[in-house]
Motif scaffolding. Structure first.
Motif, PDB file in Angstrom:
ATOM      1  N   ASP A 131       0.836  -1.194   0.000  1.00  0.00           N
ATOM      2  CA  ASP A 131       0.000   0.000   0.000  1.00  0.00           C
ATOM      3  C   ASP A 131       0.877   1.252   0.000  1.00  0.00           C
ATOM      4  N   GLU A 132       0.253   2.410   0.200  1.00  0.00           N
ATOM      5  CA  GLU A 132       0.963   3.685   0.096  1.00  0.00           C
ATOM      6  C   GLU A 132       1.181   4.354   1.443  1.00  0.00           C
ATOM      7  N   GLN A 133       0.997   3.648   2.544  1.00  0.00           N
ATOM      8  CA  GLN A 133       1.257   4.232   3.851  1.00  0.00           C
ATOM      9  C   GLN A 133       2.760   4.404   4.067  1.00  0.00           C
ATOM     10  N   PHE A 134       3.093   5.099   5.152  1.00  0.00           N
ATOM     11  CA  PHE A 134       4.483   5.107   5.618  1.00  0.00           C
ATOM     12  C   PHE A 134       4.494   4.662   7.075  1.00  0.00           C
ATOM     13  N   PRO A 135       5.262   3.614   7.392  1.00  0.00           N
ATOM     14  CA  PRO A 135       5.900   2.735   6.415  1.00  0.00           C
ATOM     15  C   PRO A 135       4.841   1.939   5.667  1.00  0.00           C
ATOM     16  N   TYR A 136       5.153   1.568   4.444  1.00  0.00           N
ATOM     17  CA  TYR A 136       4.150   0.811   3.689  1.00  0.00           C
ATOM     18  C   TYR A 136       3.951  -0.562   4.314  1.00  0.00           C
ATOM     19  N   ARG A 137       2.754  -1.062   4.141  1.00  0.00           N
ATOM     20  CA  ARG A 137       2.439  -2.398   4.656  1.00  0.00           C
ATOM     21  C   ARG A 137       2.433  -3.401   3.513  1.00  0.00           C
ATOM     22  N   VAL A 138       2.775  -4.639   3.858  1.00  0.00           N
ATOM     23  CA  VAL A 138       2.843  -5.736   2.904  1.00  0.00           C
ATOM     24  C   VAL A 138       1.678  -6.682   3.199  1.00  0.00           C
ATOM     25  N   TYR A 139       0.973  -7.118   2.140  1.00  0.00           N
ATOM     26  CA  TYR A 139      -0.233  -7.917   2.296  1.00  0.00           C
ATOM     27  C   TYR A 139      -0.104  -9.230   1.527  1.00  0.00           C
ATOM     28  N   GLY A 140      -0.759 -10.259   2.042  1.00  0.00           N
ATOM     29  CA  GLY A 140      -0.810 -11.532   1.329  1.00  0.00           C
ATOM     30  C   GLY A 140      -1.713 -12.508   2.040  1.00  0.00           C
ATOM     31  N   ALA A 141      -1.990 -13.616   1.367  1.00  0.00           N
ATOM     32  CA  ALA A 141      -2.790 -14.697   1.938  1.00  0.00           C
ATOM     33  C   ALA A 141      -1.876 -15.846   2.301  1.00  0.00           C
ATOM     34  N   SER A 142      -2.012 -16.343   3.516  1.00  0.00           N
ATOM     35  CA  SER A 142      -1.122 -17.377   4.045  1.00  0.00           C
ATOM     36  C   SER A 142      -1.867 -18.708   4.098  1.00  0.00           C
ATOM     37  N   GLN A 143      -1.317 -19.701   3.454  1.00  0.00           N
ATOM     38  CA  GLN A 143      -1.950 -21.009   3.370  1.00  0.00           C
ATOM     39  C   GLN A 143      -2.389 -21.534   4.734  1.00  0.00           C
ATOM     40  N   ASP A 144      -3.665 -21.887   4.805  1.00  0.00           N
ATOM     41  CA  ASP A 144      -4.277 -22.501   5.980  1.00  0.00           C
ATOM     42  C   ASP A 144      -4.299 -21.581   7.197  1.00  0.00           C
ATOM     43  N   ASN A 145      -4.099 -20.293   6.981  1.00  0.00           N
ATOM     44  CA  ASN A 145      -4.223 -19.341   8.071  1.00  0.00           C
ATOM     45  C   ASN A 145      -5.197 -18.244   7.644  1.00  0.00           C
ATOM     46  N   THR A 146      -4.726 -17.044   7.450  1.00  0.00           N
ATOM     47  CA  THR A 146      -5.578 -15.941   7.050  1.00  0.00           C
ATOM     48  C   THR A 146      -4.816 -15.080   6.059  1.00  0.00           C
ATOM     49  N   THR A 147      -5.507 -14.103   5.512  1.00  0.00           N
ATOM     50  CA  THR A 147      -4.767 -13.011   4.913  1.00  0.00           C
ATOM     51  C   THR A 147      -4.193 -12.180   6.057  1.00  0.00           C
ATOM     52  N   PHE A 148      -3.142 -11.456   5.781  1.00  0.00           N
ATOM     53  CA  PHE A 148      -2.622 -10.556   6.814  1.00  0.00           C
ATOM     54  C   PHE A 148      -1.764  -9.493   6.166  1.00  0.00           C
ATOM     55  N   SER A 149      -1.548  -8.445   6.918  1.00  0.00           N
ATOM     56  CA  SER A 149      -0.601  -7.415   6.500  1.00  0.00           C
ATOM     57  C   SER A 149       0.352  -7.169   7.646  1.00  0.00           C
ATOM     58  N   ILE A 150       1.530  -6.681   7.282  1.00  0.00           N
ATOM     59  CA  ILE A 150       2.563  -6.393   8.268  1.00  0.00           C
ATOM     60  C   ILE A 150       3.349  -5.197   7.767  1.00  0.00           C
ATOM     61  N   PRO A 151       3.754  -4.279   8.645  1.00  0.00           N
ATOM     62  CA  PRO A 151       4.491  -3.106   8.178  1.00  0.00           C
ATOM     63  C   PRO A 151       5.880  -3.481   7.679  1.00  0.00           C
ATOM     64  N   SER A 152       6.332  -2.753   6.677  1.00  0.00           N
ATOM     65  CA  SER A 152       7.673  -2.991   6.139  1.00  0.00           C
ATOM     66  C   SER A 152       8.754  -2.584   7.127  1.00  0.00           C
ATOM     67  N   ARG A 153       8.403  -1.766   8.096  1.00  0.00           N
ATOM     68  CA  ARG A 153       9.307  -1.413   9.193  1.00  0.00           C
ATOM     69  C   ARG A 153       8.509  -1.517  10.476  1.00  0.00           C
ATOM     70  N   LEU A 154       9.010  -2.282  11.446  1.00  0.00           N
ATOM     71  CA  LEU A 154       8.250  -2.544  12.657  1.00  0.00           C
ATOM     72  C   LEU A 154       8.251  -1.339  13.587  1.00  0.00           C
ATOM     73  N   PRO A 155       7.124  -1.061  14.216  1.00  0.00           N
ATOM     74  CA  PRO A 155       7.112  -0.020  15.253  1.00  0.00           C
ATOM     75  C   PRO A 155       8.019  -0.418  16.412  1.00  0.00           C
ATOM     76  N   ALA A 156       8.513   0.568  17.099  1.00  0.00           N
ATOM     77  CA  ALA A 156       9.421   0.308  18.215  1.00  0.00           C
ATOM     78  C   ALA A 156       8.748  -0.568  19.252  1.00  0.00           C
ATOM     79  N   GLY A 157       9.453  -1.601  19.679  1.00  0.00           N
ATOM     80  CA  GLY A 157       8.987  -2.432  20.775  1.00  0.00           C
ATOM     81  C   GLY A 157       8.040  -3.542  20.387  1.00  0.00           C
ATOM     82  N   LEU A 158       7.667  -3.659  19.106  1.00  0.00           N
ATOM     83  CA  LEU A 158       6.728  -4.692  18.702  1.00  0.00           C
ATOM     84  C   LEU A 158       7.435  -5.751  17.867  1.00  0.00           C
ATOM     85  N   THR A 159       7.015  -6.999  18.040  1.00  0.00           N
ATOM     86  CA  THR A 159       7.509  -8.085  17.212  1.00  0.00           C
ATOM     87  C   THR A 159       6.633  -8.185  15.969  1.00  0.00           C
TER      88      THR A 159
END
Length: 775
Positions: free
Chosen positions: A119-147
């Motif tokens: 997407d076009e956010q900052f930091p941009y997020r990455v999206y996809g569908a994960s086999q036998d789980n869910t779709t999900f997104s995750i930031p391209s750069r993690l916020p401080a203190g989060l896994t």
């Protein structure tokens, strides 16, 4: 059913287990029977659920506590059969007590991702569908203190399908689900979602020939690049919605081969498996031209490519003539460098044809050229999943293959591996976004190659050595980079400005990188030799190692050095125990120049440091932070400079007394002067820093002195990208005034005690001491 033989297969007995069809419900997909190598009556069956028998197969019990279903394999330790390893659609899990308890699967990056969207956010997020789980997104750069696990978001849909993000509002996400063309519209901000599939027909259990719409397991979902209110979804037809999926219009004929004999029940007549994965004759790839509104391209899972130049009013078959029948058209890439420039990746490995198929056309599909002949870099037995062209550099191509990522600098004439540290495994898709290369994989989740600028320069014919490549703009992101953790060995992208350079073979001299502001003010300097004195202390501090301690790489070929956007760090005195910040002040957003020197060669490149677009701070706010942080750094430098001067005076005076004694002469008068000097300088040093601190947490045991107080407030000022508070400014002002008073006493003491000592040293015939002036 389930059978058992007790005579090596000469005769068989059919069993009637208590769980009946639960052992065989997904026959072709799972169903493995594995016998315990030490217990003839114990065996395991893997299926949707997993089971164990202890009585030779009569009675089966579910294996409890598994962290995931859909098991595919199990390993039994032949020496200790209590130790089990199971592989399933969620990863791998271990038991050491015979299956009573199992290890977590949230400690392994084993996701199988079908496609990748950004997407076009900052930091941009990455999206996809994960086999036998869910779709999900995750930031391209993690916020401080989060896994990474804490940063995931479910964005609707389910384990398969594509994802499309509304460019007007990144909280609105459309996500697919392979069961019959399900598609959800989700507001990620509120968590509200609804199903907006074109036709609410349950696909499970039906033959594809009997379905109204044959949606692929990963049916394409796209938002028009020209009108974000236009949404596309594809079955054997192209569906279009202009009201967020409330209604749909079919805008194409059946674009597949539509051969009914390929649309029977999967696995018939022995077993049946109809979940949606097996639906044949449908559209697998779809794109709208980013340059011309209404040019639509579609590729099917049975080997056809069509184009419409009137928004779906009419369609033309433009399938590459050399493409073998029944190829899956995996991706269609529409170039940013011409409306008729298109790339197609096709895959026939299900037909036991493992050759790579990638085609390019510069005339809208009228003619095609094969980019993968098996001899030009991509091996002849490595299927290609996607080909993407760099949006800024025409002819720079990236290929996602069954065995990693490849790059071509000449439009596909030649390919070479771009593997780097990427595990060698299937790469399902890739995107070029903001100069990064983002890939999805089967088995290792998402990966990002940060900053493709050097690749673009090489493609432009500017990749020779020596060379400092033009840096891309750096963002002063308001977040800390995380280090890899035991639970998630993932890393943030490097924080700061990536400075790439190439050095020639055989270069053995010193390389130096200097950063300056646009007006020429020196900001930072790095060398391939050691950047700190050999005896520099290891300082206990709450921040990462100061940038001044980092060494510049100087290997032949490509090198990358990441400047952390900080100026010179504090020159900390030896043995200091510091609780606080001793790095360099972060530079304010603005224009900078990098200069690389290698021997007699020198080159400069300009670049910008940008403010974090999420923050409201003005240039004046950043300047205020820089001013206060610099005053802290400079104050600490003056403090530790005074400490060195005080220590030098004591050390030299003690050495002079020792030399006199060693010569067998009377050292009494000189020793008295040295004692007076030591007493006075030690007292002054104790005002500046705590000499009793010897262990990391001694700061808690003894009164805090000026250095730790300064380092503490320096950390507060530097921790976040924000204007310093009035309380912080007041504290810095008070501490600097207190330091100035102490340094004035240091100067007086040295001005008085050193000459007195030297007078006595002169009478004794000993060399005078010379003390460096405190800065």
């Amino acid at each position: 059913g389930l059978y058992r033989s007790d005579d090596a297969g000469a005769t068989w007995t059919r069993l009637e287990p208590n769980v009946r069809r639960r052992l065989i419900q997904r026959t072709w997909y799972y169903q493995h029977v594995v016998a315990d190598p030490r217990n003839r009556n114990r065996a395991y069956v893997m299926n949707v659920d997993s089971f164990v028998t202890e009585d030779g197969g009569v009675r089966w019990e579910p294996i409890r506590g598994l962290p995931h279903g859909d098991a595919h394999d199990i390993w039994i330790n032949p020496r200790d059969t209590r130790i089990l390893a199971m592989a399933n659609d969620g990863g791998g899990t271990i038991s050491v007590d015979g299956g009573r308890t199992w290890s977590t699967q949230l400690n392994q990056p084993t996701a199988e991702i079908y496609n990748v969207t950004v997407d076009e956010q900052f930091p941009y997020r990455v999206y996809g569908a994960s086999q036998d789980n869910t779709t999900f997104s995750i930031p391209s750069r993690l916020p401080a203190g989060l896994t990474p696990y804490e940063s995931w978001r479910d964005v609707g849909g389910c384990e398969s399908g594509n994802v499309a993000v509304d460019p007007r509002n990144p909280s609105i996400v459309y996500a697919g689900c392979g069961y019959g063309g399900e598609i959800t519209r989700m507001d990620v901000a509120t968590g509200l979602r609804r199903n907006v599939m074109a036709y609410a027909e349950m696909e499970v259990g039906l033959a594809p020939r009997d379905l109204k719409y044959r949606f692929n397991w990963t049916a394409p979902i796209r938002i028009s690049p020209h009108d974000p209110s236009v949404l596309y979804h594809c079955s054997q037809f192209v569906h279009r919605s202009t009201d967020e999926g409330q209604t749909w219009t079919v805008i194409s004929p059946d674009l597949s081969r539509n051969q009914k004999d390929k649309q029977d029940y999967s696995g018939s007549p022995i077993t049946y498996e109809n979940t949606g994965v097996e639906t044949n004759s449908n559209i697998l790839a779809f794109e709208e031209s980013p340059l011309v509104n209404g040019i639509l391209w579609a590729g099917t899972d049975d080997g056809l490519v069509h184009v419409s130049r009137d928004g779906g009013g009419s369609w033309k078959n433009v399938t590459p003539p050399g493409l073998a029948e029944w190829a899956e058209i995996r991706t269609i890439e529409l170039s940013a460098h011409g409306a008729d420039r298109v790339f197609v990746a096709a895959d026939r490995h299900r037909m036991d044809d493992w050759r790579p198929y990638a085609y390019a056309s510069d005339d809208g599909g009228a003619t095609w050229r094969l980019l993968t002949d098996g001899r030009n870099g991509i091996p002849g037995d490595v299927p290609v999943r996607a080909v993407r062209e760099d949006p800024e550099r025409k002819g720079l191509l990236y290929a996602a293959t069954e065995r990693g990522v490849f790059v071509s600098f000449d439009g596909g004439a030649r390919w070479q591996s771009l593997q780097q540290n990427l595990p060698r495994l299937p790469v399902t898709d890739l995107r070029v976004h903001r100069g990064d290369l983002v890939v999805s994989t089967q088995g290792r989740g998402f990966w990002i190659l940060d900053d493709a600028t050097p690749l673009r320069e090489i493609a432009a014919g500017r990749g020779g050595a020596p060379r400092l490549f033009p840096p891309r703009d750096a963002v002063r992101a308001a977040m800390a980079a995380l280090k890899p953790s035991d639970a998630f060995p993932a890393e943030n992208p490097p924080y700061g400005a990536s400075l790439d350079y190439a050095l020639p073979p055989g270069f053995a001299g010193e390389s130096v990188l200097e950063i300056a502001s646009r007006d020429g003010r020196p900001v930072a300097r790095f060398s391939s030799e050691r950047n700190a004195p050999p005896d520099a202390p290891e300082v206990f501090t709450l921040n990462a190692a100061p940038s001044g301690d980092r060494r510049l790489p100087k290997t032949a070929g490509m090198n990358r050095f990441v400047w952390d956007l900080r100026e010179r760090a504090v020159d900390v005195a030896p043995d200091a125990i510091v609780w606080g910040f001793t790095g360099g002040p972060a530079v304010p957003p603005g224009d900078y120049v990098a200069t690389l020197t290698a021997g007699s060669w020198k080159q400069s490149q300009p670049f910008r440091v940008l403010a974090d677009p999420r923050l409201p701070w003005t240039a004046a706010d950043y300047a205020a932070q820089h001013r206060v942080a610099t005053s802290c750094r400079d104050a600490l430098d003056r403090l530790y400079g005074a400490v060195r001067a005080l220590r030098s005076a004591r050390t030299q005076s003690a050495e002079a007394v020792k030399r006199l004694r060693d010569a067998g002469r009377d050292a009494g008068p000189l020793e008295a002067r040295a004692a007076a000097l030591a007493e006075r300088t030690s007292a002054l040093e104790e005002e500046l820093m705590q000499p009793r601190n010897q262990a990391d947490q001694d700061v808690e045991n003894f009164p805090t002195k000026i250095d730790n107080q300064l380092a503490y407030v320096y950390g507060l000022v530097s921790e976040w990208d924000t204007k310093p508070t009035q309380g912080q400014e007041d504290r810095v002002r008070d501490l600097v005034a207190r330091l100035d008073e102490a340094l004035a006493r240091v100067k007086i003491a040295l001005d008085e005690e050193v000459p007195r000592f030297n007078e006595e040293a002169s009478r004794a015939g000993v060399e005078a001491i010379v003390v460096p002036k405190p800065s």
